[in-house]
Design an enzyme around this catalytic site. Sequence first.
Site, PDB file in Angstrom:
ATOM      1  N   ASN A  92       0.828  -1.242   0.018  1.00  0.00           N
ATOM      2  CA  ASN A  92       0.119   0.070   0.154  1.00  0.00           C
ATOM      3  C   ASN A  92       0.681   1.162   0.064  1.00  0.00           C
ATOM      4  OD1 ASN A  92      -2.593  -1.297  -0.166  1.00  0.00           O
ATOM      5  ND2 ASN A  92      -2.849  -1.218   2.310  1.00  0.00           N
ATOM      6  N   LYS A  93       1.983   1.088   0.328  1.00  0.00           N
ATOM      7  CA  LYS A  93       2.997   2.449   0.205  1.00  0.00           C
ATOM      8  C   LYS A  93       2.934   3.110  -1.193  1.00  0.00           C
ATOM      9  CE  LYS A  93       3.868   1.561   4.681  1.00  0.00           C
ATOM     10  NZ  LYS A  93       2.870   0.786   5.247  1.00  0.00           N
ATOM     11  N   ASN A  94       3.593   4.208  -1.103  1.00  0.00           N
ATOM     12  CA  ASN A  94       3.622   5.206  -2.573  1.00  0.00           C
ATOM     13  C   ASN A  94       4.517   4.279  -3.429  1.00  0.00           C
ATOM     14  OD1 ASN A  94       2.361   6.791  -0.751  1.00  0.00           O
ATOM     15  ND2 ASN A  94       3.345   8.724  -1.579  1.00  0.00           N
TER      16      ASN A  94
END
Length: 374
Positions: free
Chosen positions: A183-185
Amino acid sequence: MTEPFLPFSKPTIDEATIAAVSDVLRSGWITSGPKVQAFEAQLSEYFGGRPVRTFNSGTCTMEIALRVAGIGPGDEVITTPISWVATANVIIEVGATPVFADIDPVTRNIDLDKVEAAITARTKAIIPVYLAGLPVDMDRLYAIARKHGLRVIEDAAQALGSSWNGQRIGAIGDFVSFSFQANKNITTSEGGCLVLNDADEARLAEKYRLQGVTRSGFDGIDVDVLGGKFNMTDIAATIGLGQFAHLEAITAKRRNLAKHYFATFGTEFEAQYGAQLPVPDFANSNWHMFQIVLPERITRAEFMEKMLQRNIGIGYHYPPIHLFKLYLERGFKKGMFPISEHVGRQIVTLPMFSVMTEQDVERAVAAVKAVLQQ
Ligand SMILES: *Cc1c(COP(=O)(O)O)cnc(C)c1O
């Protein structure tokens, strides 16, 4: 007519990256190898030449930073109750004692006045978290650390691409830990990296990463510290290399989406609906998340359910750590950190990902307003 489901987060892996992963799978070398080295070299260059080592999660990255800092039993580490539980779990994992300081209600990050008030003779380190990618006041943080002789392990899991007054998060500071969870950038599917201060720290981190092993010559091998198994694979590093090439575009896209959220909510939204928007920071934050704090008249569960009825996914980041059973058993109590408890009860994460459109933002805002109006 129902509109398609709008998730709150979604990774985007391009075809070139998928092809590069296939090449790795065919290459005969699928664990840590040249791709990990290439990824670490690119990250190091991005962070101004500081040493960088990769790991198989952001969680073990922080744990290894604590070990490299020599933190263990008898030591206290100050952190925030509003983070993923990993942030505090790693403190317990190394045998140290987590100490919480309440958050600032506006930034939702750890309140640095409360950090100073929580420092004791046993305090060894601070773990600030840059929630949603918004850094704390870095000048103040490091002034406190210097004054009290503390190490800082920045939980910058959400802050790749963020900056502080024009300097990249990771290019400044003490230990800086990032996550590449899905889910991180940018993602490696699972993974993390640690920015360290010098070659000695990097060597020690390598030992903790792989069973404490040091190799020499053709067959020399020795073990002098207790390490684990935390290395990143070349498969993951290849995903990371493909994603990293897009970091600046991703950050720019997210900032524009955040601006569009503010424009669409309008300046009267907070007063009219009793909800709280995030800090409108378009210089430092990488906009990892767009979070609002709901008014007390609606429960989060009810809000999430009504948004889901409109086919919009809502995230929840985070429940206050000190109220988890494990932490209550360690002596933390309800009422100890009232701002964290309020924010932890009412905060929601609206959709935000790099291939989202302005129309998606408008749809999400219209749904928020409709649900809060009921
Ligand atoms: C994602 C995250 C972590 C944990 O990272 P993993 O890679 O999932 O282990 C820790 N802290 C924060 C603030 C995070 O967002």
